[in-house]
Design an enzyme around this catalytic site. Structure first.
Site, PDB file in Angstrom:
ATOM      1  N   ARG A   1       0.835  -1.198   0.000  1.00 13.67           N
ATOM      2  CA  ARG A   1       0.000   0.000   0.000  1.00 13.67           C
ATOM      3  C   ARG A   1       0.872   1.252   0.000  1.00 13.67           C
ATOM      4  O   ARG A   1       1.978   1.265   0.556  1.00 13.67           O
ATOM      5  CB  ARG A   1      -0.882  -0.011   1.260  1.00 13.67           C
ATOM      6  CG  ARG A   1      -1.855   1.145   1.426  1.00 13.67           C
ATOM      7  CD  ARG A   1      -2.913   1.136   0.382  1.00 13.67           C
ATOM      8  NE  ARG A   1      -4.067   1.974   0.781  1.00 13.67           N
ATOM      9  CZ  ARG A   1      -4.864   2.580  -0.077  1.00 13.67           C
ATOM     10  NH1 ARG A   1      -4.664   2.466  -1.381  1.00 13.67           N
ATOM     11  NH2 ARG A   1      -5.892   3.283   0.339  1.00 13.67           N
TER      12      ARG A   1
ATOM     13  N   THR B 145      -9.014   0.065 -10.546  1.00 19.92           N
ATOM     14  CA  THR B 145      -8.339  -0.908  -9.688  1.00 19.92           C
ATOM     15  C   THR B 145      -8.380  -2.186 -10.495  1.00 19.92           C
ATOM     16  O   THR B 145      -9.185  -2.308 -11.413  1.00 19.92           O
ATOM     17  CB  THR B 145      -9.102  -1.057  -8.349  1.00 19.92           C
ATOM     18  OG1 THR B 145      -9.010   0.157  -7.610  1.00 19.92           O
ATOM     19  CG2 THR B 145      -8.576  -2.199  -7.497  1.00 19.92           C
TER      20      THR B 145
ATOM     21  N   ASN C  63      -6.028   4.222  -7.510  1.00 22.15           N
ATOM     22  CA  ASN C  63      -7.207   4.913  -6.997  1.00 22.15           C
ATOM     23  C   ASN C  63      -8.119   5.347  -8.131  1.00 22.15           C
ATOM     24  O   ASN C  63      -8.773   4.500  -8.724  1.00 22.15           O
ATOM     25  CB  ASN C  63      -6.857   6.074  -6.079  1.00 22.15           C
ATOM     26  CG  ASN C  63      -8.043   6.470  -5.202  1.00 22.15           C
ATOM     27  OD1 ASN C  63      -8.878   5.627  -4.880  1.00 22.15           O
ATOM     28  ND2 ASN C  63      -8.141   7.721  -4.833  1.00 22.15           N
TER      29      ASN C  63
ATOM     30  N   ASP D 208      -7.767   8.628  -0.211  1.00 20.07           N
ATOM     31  CA  ASP D 208      -8.314   7.590   0.657  1.00 20.07           C
ATOM     32  C   ASP D 208      -8.160   7.929   2.135  1.00 20.07           C
ATOM     33  O   ASP D 208      -8.735   7.257   2.991  1.00 20.07           O
ATOM     34  CB  ASP D 208      -7.651   6.244   0.369  1.00 20.07           C
ATOM     35  CG  ASP D 208      -8.336   5.499  -0.765  1.00 20.07           C
ATOM     36  OD1 ASP D 208      -9.343   5.999  -1.279  1.00 20.07           O
ATOM     37  OD2 ASP D 208      -7.854   4.416  -1.143  1.00 20.07           O
TER      38      ASP D 208
ATOM     39  N   SER E 241     -10.577  -0.471   0.716  1.00 13.04           N
ATOM     40  CA  SER E 241     -11.529  -1.576   0.639  1.00 13.04           C
ATOM     41  C   SER E 241     -10.968  -2.786  -0.093  1.00 13.04           C
ATOM     42  O   SER E 241     -11.640  -3.809  -0.211  1.00 13.04           O
ATOM     43  CB  SER E 241     -12.811  -1.106  -0.067  1.00 13.04           C
ATOM     44  OG  SER E 241     -13.449  -0.082   0.669  1.00 13.04           O
TER      45      SER E 241
ATOM     46  N   GLY F 119     -13.663  -1.973  -7.543  1.00  9.62           N
ATOM     47  CA  GLY F 119     -14.998  -1.432  -7.305  1.00  9.62           C
ATOM     48  C   GLY F 119     -15.093  -0.436  -6.179  1.00  9.62           C
ATOM     49  O   GLY F 119     -16.177  -0.210  -5.639  1.00  9.62           O
ATOM     50  N   GLY F 120     -13.975   0.185  -5.752  1.00  7.82           N
ATOM     51  CA  GLY F 120     -14.051   1.210  -4.718  1.00  7.82           C
ATOM     52  C   GLY F 120     -14.676   0.679  -3.446  1.00  7.82           C
ATOM     53  O   GLY F 120     -14.385  -0.422  -2.987  1.00  7.82           O
TER      54      GLY F 120
END
Length: 557
Positions: A95, A367, A387, A409, A439, A458-459
């Site tokens: 991340r 994503t 993102n 985010d 997520s 899919g956020g």
């Protein structure tokens, strides 16, 4: 930012790559990814004797070239690994991190109000990328092939170019105005400043050189040396705040995955800073208090929505980077799940506003996800992102690296919503070095029938999509991957207080039954998600793969 903000989704049907071994009738390895060129790269590695971890490096690097709107060297992600020889499981957390000069008020205007675009557009929106470190780490620690060999397909595609498809064209159309503001970005990803047509060849020689540096020097080829210096120079010239120590100080983290036992299934998924593990733990813990299997469809949907409402509330209130904030351990306890279930009325929706008194807290396919199993039983579920579509819309100088806008985010200001309509509180506020929670939820489901590897972009809807895939898998005795990845989708995330549904797949009677229970049911304009699944049958050892049929629609919402 308004929670009503709409974002395009882009999807593609994954290719099944399953090569017979030990007999013509049994297929023992499979790759499911969102682009055929990436799937081919993974298949090439497996056929050549590489393992699933090798293939994951090749697939991720290739996606960084051919899906610039969804992932890339300038982004981050999570890799959920299972090693068959000893059962070892780990999540490789690549991340992004906030730069060392980041501050809580960096995205506020002169009046102290959130600047809606500051955390989305330009170099200031970019966190320190983690994908290059993850690729080098996977190859060195878990792979059996050299990094130079594994990055070869991506380097060749970046150099020679690839022909864009309808998904790329749609993404470029959505972000054309942003990309036109950066001459380098426009020159690479647009055709003379305009959205290209299907078949247009995108060449990225600068990105090929950056990939070569990583292939030769590992992570240092990106975070240090000439590439690192150019990243710093270009980001700071564009108004960003990166420093050399941010790049050299980036550290990949290996984390214990979250494991959930639910009615005969062992579910393994991502831990913090991914919120997927805790949200699914809570939602499934709440559902376990009810006879879900004995209910009719709309009564079951009502309970799932109520469980998601409460789990997403706690996501907003408590979750952040566990390396920086103290996340209550009781959030994942069965006792807490039972307590939360007591407030659910099986016949009536609980307004989200009413939960605020309880003492306890539009989507993208910008994503990508891929799932891999090899003949030895090693497996990888990986979800990667920049993102928003094409990230921050800025390429870092002559590195060819498209920057992420993952800083959005973070909680830019308390109780404000981000790109995906998610609200946040103090634990996810911007802090130097902190990873924003996400997520992203690569997941493996293990039960007596076999092993299911799945995930999706899919956020904020990622978690609910994976949850629905798990519930669909459990509901039927036979395993039908096409049904699992293609099942109709609905979503509730606490705020905005509504059940969002895909268009044209739920009957008016279904909608009316949920509205009669007090739910605000809103039908979207397009279907969403791009789930990639692989299943290994425990009895036969056969591996199959399936991509989301929504890919045939081209552009999703």
């Amino acid at each position: 930012m308004s929670p009503m903000r709409h974002v395009l989704l882009f999807s593609f049907v994954a290719l099944l790559i399953a090569v017979p071994v030990h007999g013509a009738d049994v297929q023992r390895h499979a790759v499911a990814s969102a682009h055929p060129l990436a799937t081919n790269a993974g298949e090439h590695v497996l056929v050549g004797g590489g393992n699933a971890f090798d293939a994951a490096v090749a697939v991720a690097a290739t996606l960084a070239v051919v899906e610039p709107f969804a992932s890339g060297l300038g982004g981050g992600g999570f890799f959920l690994l299972h090693r068959a020889s000893d059962g070892f499981e780990i999540v490789v957390d690549g991340r992004e991190q906030a730069p060392g000069a980041a501050t809580r008020d960096m995205y506020l205007d002169a009046d102290g109000k959130p600047d809606a675009r500051a955390s989305l557009d330009g170099a200031k929106a970019a966190g320190i990328p983690g994908v290059p470190a993850a690729l080098a780490h996977l190859a060195a620690r878990y792979g059996s092939r050299s990094l130079e060999e594994l990055l070869g397909p991506a380097i060749a595609l970046a150099e020679a170019g690839f022909e864009v498809d309808a998904r790329y064209v749609a993404a470029a159309g959505w972000q054309q105005a942003r990309m036109q503001k950066d001459p380098t970005t426009a020159a690479i990803f647009l055709d003379n400043g305009k959205v290209p047509t299907v078949g247009y060849r995108v060449r990225q020689p600068a990105l090929a050189n950056t990939l070569r540096a990583i292939a030769k020097q590992g992570a240092a080829g990106f975070y240090q040396g000439s590439v690192g210096r150019e990243l710093i120079r270009s980001v700071r010239a564009g108004g960003g705040i990166w420093r050399a120590e941010d790049l050299s100080g980036y550290r990949l983290v290996e984390r214990e995955p979250v494991r959930i036992d639910y009615r005969g299934m062992r579910i393994t998924t991502a831990p913090l800073p991914s919120s997927g593990g805790l949200v699914m733990t809570q939602a499934l813990g709440i559902l376990d208090q009810f006879d879900v299997d004995g209910l009719g469809e709309t009564d079951r949907v009502h309970l799932v929505a109520e469980a998601l409402r409460r789990a997403y509330q706690d996501r907003s209130r408590y979750l952040g980077d566990g390396d920086f904030v103290s996340v209550p351990q009781w959030l994942s306890s069965p006792a807490y799940a039972r307590q939360r279930s007591l407030g659910i009325d099986p016949s009536r929706a609980t307004p989200s506003a009413a939960l605020d008194t309880v003492p306890e807290v539009p989507q993208g396919n910008d994503t990508t996800h891929f799932s891999i199993v090899d003949a030895a039983g090693n497996r990888v579920a990986a979800t990667l992102s920049v993102n928003g579509p094409f990230g921050a819309g800025v390429v870092a100088g002559d590195t060819g690296v498209l920057l992420n806008n993952e800083m959005d985010d973070f909680t830019v200001a308390l109780s404000t919503s981000n790109l995906y309509g998610l609200t946040g509180e103090g634990p996810n506020i911007v802090e130097p070095g902190q990873r924003p929670h996400t997520s992203i939820s690569p997941t493996v489901v293990d039960d007596p029938r076999g092993v299911l590897v799945l995930g999706t972009p899919g956020g904020s809807r990622i978690i609910s999509m994976v949850l629905l895939g798990i519930l669909e898998h459990r509901q039927h005795r036979d395993v039908d991957l096409k049904r699992i990845v293609g099942a109709p989708r609905y979503h509730h995330q606490y705020k905005p207080d509504r059940i969002e549904i895909e268009p044209g797949v739920f009957s008016q009677e279904w909608i009316a039954a949920l509205r009669a229970k007090g739910h605000d049911v809103q039908e979207g304009r397009r279907r969403w998600g791009n789930m990639q699944g692989v299943f290994v049958d425990r009895a036969t050892g056969q591996a199959t793969a399936q991509g989301d049929p929504r890919g045939k629609a081209g552009v999703l919402f």
